[in-house]
Design a protein around this motif. Structure first.
Motif, PDB file in Angstrom:
ATOM      1  N   GLU A 130      -1.111  -8.203  -5.710  1.00 19.22           N
ATOM      2  CA  GLU A 130      -1.999  -8.721  -5.295  1.00 19.22           C
ATOM      3  C   GLU A 130      -3.135  -7.664  -4.863  1.00 19.22           C
ATOM      4  OE1 GLU A 130      -0.699 -11.349  -1.927  1.00 19.22           O
ATOM      5  OE2 GLU A 130       0.394 -12.711  -3.286  1.00 19.22           O
ATOM      6  N   LEU A 131      -2.839  -6.289  -4.824  1.00 21.37           N
ATOM      7  CA  LEU A 131      -3.499  -5.403  -4.391  1.00 21.37           C
ATOM      8  C   LEU A 131      -4.705  -5.436  -5.424  1.00 21.37           C
ATOM      9  CD1 LEU A 131      -1.319  -2.346  -3.720  1.00 21.37           C
ATOM     10  CD2 LEU A 131      -2.766  -3.756  -2.317  1.00 21.37           C
ATOM     11  N   GLY A 132      -4.613  -6.088  -6.615  1.00 15.39           N
ATOM     12  CA  GLY A 132      -5.592  -6.551  -7.641  1.00 15.39           C
ATOM     13  C   GLY A 132      -5.866  -5.340  -8.642  1.00 15.39           C
ATOM     14  N   ASP A 133      -6.245  -5.805  -9.944  1.00 16.22           N
ATOM     15  CA  ASP A 133      -6.145  -4.967 -11.157  1.00 16.22           C
ATOM     16  C   ASP A 133      -7.074  -3.721 -10.784  1.00 16.22           C
ATOM     17  OD1 ASP A 133      -4.808  -7.082 -11.988  1.00 16.22           O
ATOM     18  OD2 ASP A 133      -6.238  -7.343 -13.403  1.00 16.22           O
ATOM     19  N   ASP A 134      -8.370  -3.881 -10.006  1.00 16.33           N
ATOM     20  CA  ASP A 134      -9.105  -2.740  -9.867  1.00 16.33           C
ATOM     21  C   ASP A 134      -8.503  -1.534  -9.066  1.00 16.33           C
ATOM     22  OD1 ASP A 134     -11.101  -3.780 -11.198  1.00 16.33           O
ATOM     23  OD2 ASP A 134     -12.092  -4.617  -9.484  1.00 16.33           O
ATOM     24  N   GLU A 135      -7.680  -1.974  -7.864  1.00 16.23           N
ATOM     25  CA  GLU A 135      -7.010  -0.967  -6.981  1.00 16.23           C
ATOM     26  C   GLU A 135      -5.860  -0.256  -7.930  1.00 16.23           C
ATOM     27  OE1 GLU A 135      -5.677   1.292  -3.565  1.00 16.23           O
ATOM     28  OE2 GLU A 135      -7.581   0.742  -4.643  1.00 16.23           O
ATOM     29  N   LEU A 136      -4.861  -1.185  -8.569  1.00 17.49           N
ATOM     30  CA  LEU A 136      -4.046  -0.547  -9.337  1.00 17.49           C
ATOM     31  C   LEU A 136      -4.147   0.327 -10.734  1.00 17.49           C
ATOM     32  CD1 LEU A 136      -1.674  -3.909  -9.150  1.00 17.49           C
ATOM     33  CD2 LEU A 136      -1.353  -1.768  -8.034  1.00 17.49           C
ATOM     34  N   GLY A 137      -5.403  -0.430 -11.125  1.00 18.00           N
ATOM     35  CA  GLY A 137      -5.748   0.269 -12.644  1.00 18.00           C
ATOM     36  C   GLY A 137      -6.469   1.480 -12.212  1.00 18.00           C
ATOM     37  N   MET A 172       3.473  -6.741 -16.134  1.00 17.28           N
ATOM     38  CA  MET A 172       3.856  -6.054 -17.716  1.00 17.28           C
ATOM     39  C   MET A 172       2.245  -6.127 -18.362  1.00 17.28           C
ATOM     40  SD  MET A 172       7.514  -7.241 -19.059  1.00 17.28           S
ATOM     41  CE  MET A 172       7.135  -8.784 -19.096  1.00 17.28           C
ATOM     42  N   ASP A 173       1.505  -6.917 -18.196  1.00 18.33           N
ATOM     43  CA  ASP A 173       0.156  -6.845 -18.705  1.00 18.33           C
ATOM     44  C   ASP A 173      -0.602  -5.909 -18.338  1.00 18.33           C
ATOM     45  OD1 ASP A 173       0.849  -9.115 -20.500  1.00 18.33           O
ATOM     46  OD2 ASP A 173      -0.366 -10.526 -19.338  1.00 18.33           O
ATOM     47  N   LEU A 174      -0.336  -5.537 -16.818  1.00 19.05           N
ATOM     48  CA  LEU A 174      -1.324  -4.378 -16.452  1.00 19.05           C
ATOM     49  C   LEU A 174      -0.515  -3.089 -16.333  1.00 19.05           C
ATOM     50  CD1 LEU A 174      -3.626  -3.922 -14.664  1.00 19.05           C
ATOM     51  CD2 LEU A 174      -2.378  -4.187 -12.641  1.00 19.05           C
ATOM     52  N   LYS A 203       0.909  -1.196  -0.073  1.00 17.78           N
ATOM     53  CA  LYS A 203       0.189  -0.080  -0.014  1.00 17.78           C
ATOM     54  C   LYS A 203       0.877   1.351   0.121  1.00 17.78           C
ATOM     55  CE  LYS A 203      -4.048   1.928   0.209  1.00 17.78           C
ATOM     56  NZ  LYS A 203      -3.651   3.428   0.767  1.00 17.78           N
ATOM     57  N   TRP A 204       1.933   1.285   0.870  1.00 19.07           N
ATOM     58  CA  TRP A 204       2.858   2.662   0.872  1.00 19.07           C
ATOM     59  C   TRP A 204       3.435   2.606  -0.524  1.00 19.07           C
ATOM     60  CZ3 TRP A 204       7.875   2.830  -0.399  1.00 19.07           C
ATOM     61  CH2 TRP A 204       8.609   3.842  -0.267  1.00 19.07           C
ATOM     62  N   THR A 205       3.677   1.732  -1.153  1.00 17.93           N
ATOM     63  CA  THR A 205       4.679   1.496  -2.297  1.00 17.93           C
ATOM     64  C   THR A 205       3.733   2.285  -3.457  1.00 17.93           C
ATOM     65  OG1 THR A 205       5.798  -0.489  -1.757  1.00 17.93           O
ATOM     66  CG2 THR A 205       5.636   0.157  -4.308  1.00 17.93           C
ATOM     67  N   LEU A 206       2.533   1.557  -3.385  1.00 18.83           N
ATOM     68  CA  LEU A 206       1.432   2.311  -4.663  1.00 18.83           C
ATOM     69  C   LEU A 206       1.155   3.764  -4.336  1.00 18.83           C
ATOM     70  CD1 LEU A 206      -0.502   1.847  -6.752  1.00 18.83           C
ATOM     71  CD2 LEU A 206      -2.265   0.882  -5.162  1.00 18.83           C
ATOM     72  N   ASP A 207       0.937   4.164  -2.961  1.00 18.08           N
ATOM     73  CA  ASP A 207       0.627   5.519  -2.692  1.00 18.08           C
ATOM     74  C   ASP A 207       1.995   6.488  -2.906  1.00 18.08           C
ATOM     75  OD1 ASP A 207      -1.823   4.857  -1.680  1.00 18.08           O
ATOM     76  OD2 ASP A 207      -1.270   4.878   0.491  1.00 18.08           O
ATOM     77  N   ALA A 208       3.140   5.953  -2.878  1.00 19.43           N
ATOM     78  CA  ALA A 208       4.442   6.759  -3.182  1.00 19.43           C
ATOM     79  C   ALA A 208       4.611   6.817  -4.625  1.00 19.43           C
ATOM     80  CB  ALA A 208       5.345   6.047  -2.349  1.00 19.43           C
ATOM     81  N   LEU A 209       4.414   5.901  -5.404  1.00 19.79           N
ATOM     82  CA  LEU A 209       4.592   5.856  -7.012  1.00 19.79           C
ATOM     83  C   LEU A 209       3.402   6.870  -7.505  1.00 19.79           C
ATOM     84  CD1 LEU A 209       4.529   2.095  -7.882  1.00 19.79           C
ATOM     85  CD2 LEU A 209       6.291   3.738  -7.878  1.00 19.79           C
ATOM     86  N   GLU A 210       2.184   6.861  -6.871  1.00 24.10           N
ATOM     87  CA  GLU A 210       1.307   7.823  -7.319  1.00 24.10           C
ATOM     88  C   GLU A 210       1.520   9.460  -6.915  1.00 24.10           C
ATOM     89  OE1 GLU A 210      -3.632   7.875  -8.075  1.00 24.10           O
ATOM     90  OE2 GLU A 210      -2.812   7.470  -5.958  1.00 24.10           O
ATOM     91  N   GLU A 211       1.677   9.351  -5.573  1.00 23.38           N
ATOM     92  CA  GLU A 211       2.084  10.704  -5.072  1.00 23.38           C
ATOM     93  C   GLU A 211       3.059  11.353  -5.398  1.00 23.38           C
ATOM     94  OE1 GLU A 211       3.016  12.708  -0.584  1.00 23.38           O
ATOM     95  OE2 GLU A 211       2.550  10.634  -0.724  1.00 23.38           O
ATOM     96  N   HIS A 212       4.244  10.866  -5.819  1.00 22.62           N
ATOM     97  CA  HIS A 212       5.506  11.195  -6.285  1.00 22.62           C
ATOM     98  C   HIS A 212       5.575  11.012  -7.787  1.00 22.62           C
ATOM     99  CE1 HIS A 212       6.714  12.243  -2.196  1.00 22.62           C
ATOM    100  NE2 HIS A 212       6.520  10.911  -1.892  1.00 22.62           N
ATOM    101  N   ARG A 213       4.619  10.707  -8.400  1.00 23.00           N
ATOM    102  CA  ARG A 213       4.929  10.517 -10.081  1.00 23.00           C
ATOM    103  C   ARG A 213       6.017   9.912 -10.418  1.00 23.00           C
ATOM    104  NH1 ARG A 213       0.341  12.676 -12.175  1.00 23.00           N
ATOM    105  NH2 ARG A 213       1.258  12.242 -14.407  1.00 23.00           N
ATOM    106  N   ALA A 214       6.343   8.757  -9.797  1.00 22.10           N
ATOM    107  CA  ALA A 214       7.790   8.280  -9.646  1.00 22.10           C
ATOM    108  C   ALA A 214       7.886   7.785 -11.093  1.00 22.10           C
ATOM    109  CB  ALA A 214       7.602   7.197  -8.911  1.00 22.10           C
ATOM    110  N   ASP A 215       9.428   7.929 -11.652  1.00 16.87           N
ATOM    111  CA  ASP A 215       9.708   7.400 -12.662  1.00 16.87           C
ATOM    112  C   ASP A 215      10.015   5.750 -12.579  1.00 16.87           C
ATOM    113  OD1 ASP A 215      10.799   7.929 -15.513  1.00 16.87           O
ATOM    114  OD2 ASP A 215      12.645   7.240 -14.436  1.00 16.87           O
ATOM    115  N   ALA A 216      10.558   5.579 -11.505  1.00 15.22           N
ATOM    116  CA  ALA A 216      11.130   4.114 -11.327  1.00 15.22           C
ATOM    117  C   ALA A 216      10.910   3.628 -10.155  1.00 15.22           C
ATOM    118  CB  ALA A 216      12.449   4.005 -11.678  1.00 15.22           C
TER     119      ALA A 216
END
Length: 547
Positions: free
Chosen positions: A309-316, A342-344, A283-296
């Protein structure tokens, strides 16, 4: 002839260094912040005096001084501040009796204090020992004594563990309960605040960083890295994994391990902002990627698996359009997980294979993993891979053999004595593998993990990969146990996925449908979770015995 050979090798090395330099320039990009000439000269002096790690922070500070270098739970610290604070820490530790070649132990999770300590070690010319946060007191004491630790920097949560050692140069707390360390004689912050931020004097020798092996099969060994003035380590990495300057990178891998350390040092040296937390979760990883518009994202396979495992709906539903790179290493990345990611999220997954001793051996790009699922890729520029038999001869094309790596990045031997097996300058990774027709490497398993059951050779990794692809299995580990009839038999440890029903017979039937009969596990044990080290590797010796 010797003179000609030496000259030829020198020219080859110079040519490689030139290629690595071009790769680094490409990574810095056309829009890079230019370093003022007078500051660039200062950076060159840092390179000559403090080695590549000390020079990396100096260069980044000269080019990106006011930009954030680290974003942790306390907020931002800029490159200029990180450079100045690490200088102050080096000066303070020197006043406490820590000098060039002394051991500086660091027992910290991912936060600013860890990086301040690593850069301070470079400016001291210290043997900088990165310690495992899973250590108990006796293990810490043994390793610190073996490595000659003069001072220890640790997080408050490890105080009881640190009580096992009393280094002559003192112990200093780097992080306290998620808050900024208060003033006090044993606090890292006190040392930094009370000391000069001037560049420390040139040490009598360059920093060596001592990494510890994973210890999944025994006591961790110290693997020192002589921080030589070579561009091979960053150049080869960047030739395959396209990090670029001035971006934001989420680090969800422990920086005290080789993978996290290499990626974080390279990222900071390029002027990238590292977003870190002490205990990364999906959850922290996903939030950090979005909040900081992370490149990597730099991570390990187990966290990537739980992230997915957070799921396609949450990640998508999240804005991850800026994410260009998910770089993974530390343990085996399954073909199913790579493809699912990679598919997602797009073709952004890069998989690095190597070891503490040889550094990296191969790097798989998204194209590699699309065309040949399960591959660990090809060797980057400057690295050679050969597959050898038990007599040290190359195996025939298509056959499996022991993986040996040749590069300028090999370690110099364990601090406690001994080394990895070498043949004609090539060093063993301890694994068995094979090449496909396109020259891509596949790792079959550990050379000491091979199980002989009824006269047939079985590598657990193949069975583990198959079981991990089952819809009702989230994780699996396979070991060999003694058997009176067959010599050895297979035992599978299985973690069910999402509470789904699955019994032993179903597991055996699934393997029998997909693999040879002798690869079917006789025993199947269901457990709640796999025992893992901080890098995500399964510690098989900690798997439970059946009741």
């Amino acid at each position: 002839m010797d003179i000609l050979k030496t000259a030829s090798l020198a020219l080859e090395r110079a040519s490689l260094e030139a290629r690595f330099a071009m790769t680094l320039l490409e990574a810095r990009g056309p829009g890079v912040v230019l370093t003022p000439p007078h500051k660039f000269i200062g950076t060159l002096r840092c390179l000559e005096g403090f080695g590549p790690v000390g020079a990396a922070i100096a260069l980044a500070a000269a080019s990106y001084g006011d930009h954030p270098a680290i974003i942790d739970e306390l907020g931002e610290v800029t490159f200029g501040e990180l450079d100045a604070r690490s200088s102050a820490l080096a000066n303070a530790l020197r006043d406490k009796g820590v000098s060039s070649k002394d051991g500086l132990g660091i027992l910290c999770r991912n936060h600013r204090g860890l990086f301040e300590a690593i850069f301070a070690g470079a400016k001291l010319g210290a043997h900088t020992l990165l310690l495992n946060t899973d250590f108990a007191g006796p293990q810490l004491a043994d390793v610190c004594e073996r490595e000659g630790v003069t001072a220890l920097i640790h997080d408050e949560e490890f105080t009881k563990v640190a009580d096992a050692v009393e280094p002559s140069g003192g112990k200093y707390v780097a992080w306290v309960d998620g808050a900024h360390p208060a003033s006090g004689e044993t606090r890292l912050e006190k040392l930094i605040e009370s000391s000069s931020t001037a560049r420390p004097p040139r040490p009598s020798s360059k920093q060596k960083i001592v990494l510890l092996t994973s210890g999944t099969t025994g006591t961790p060994k110290g693997a020192p890295r002589d921080m030589a003035l070579s561009l091979a380590l960053p150049g080869g990495y960047l030739s395959k994994i396209p990090l670029r300057s001035g971006r934001r990178i989420v680090l969800a891998a422990p920086a005290f391990h080789a993978w996290g350390l290499l990626s974080s040092m390279l990222s900071l040296g390029l002027g990238n902002t590292l977003v870190v937390t002490r205990k990364a979760d999906p959850k922290w990883t996903l939030d950090a990627l979005e909040e900081h518009r992370a490149d990597a994202l730099i991570t390990v396979p187990i966290l990537l698996s739980r992230f997915m495992e957070l799921g396609d709906d949450e990640l998508g539903s999240r804005d991850l359009d800026d994410l260009r790179v998910i770089a993974v290493s530390g343990s085996a990345l399954s073909s199913e997980l790579a493809t699912k990611t990679m598919d997602l999220l797009g073709d952004v997954v890069y998989n690095l294979y190597g070891s503490t001793e040889v550094a990296y051996a191969t790097i798989a790009t998204p194209q590699d993993m699309r065309e040949a699922p399960g591959t660990v890729g090809r060797p980057p520029t400057g690295t050679t891979i050969k597959l050898l038999d038990e007599d040290g001869n190359e195996v025939a094309a298509g056959d499996s053999g022991r993986i040996f790596v040749g590069s300028s990045m090999q370690f110099e031997g364990y601090t406690g004595g001994g080394s990895k097996e070498t043949v004609a300058g090539l060093m063993s990774t301890g694994d068995i593998g094979h090449f496909d027709d396109a020259g891509r490497l596949f790792v079959d398993g550990r050379d000491d993990d091979m199980i002989v059951s009824g006269g047939e050779n079985v590598f657990p990794a193949e069975v583990e990969e198959l079981l991990g692809a089952h819809e009702s299995i989230s994780e699996a580990a396979v070991v060999g146990v003694d058997d009176e009839k067959y010599g050895k038999r297979l035992r599978a440890y299985v973690v069910r996925s999402g509470g789904k029903d699955l019994d032993e017979d179903a597991v055996r039937a699934y393997v029998k449908e997909n693999l040879a009969r002798y690869k079917v596990p006789r025993d199947v044990i269901f457990i709640d979770e796999m025992p893992r080290n901080p890098a995500g590797k399964v510690v098989k010796r900690d798997l439970p015995d059946p009741d």
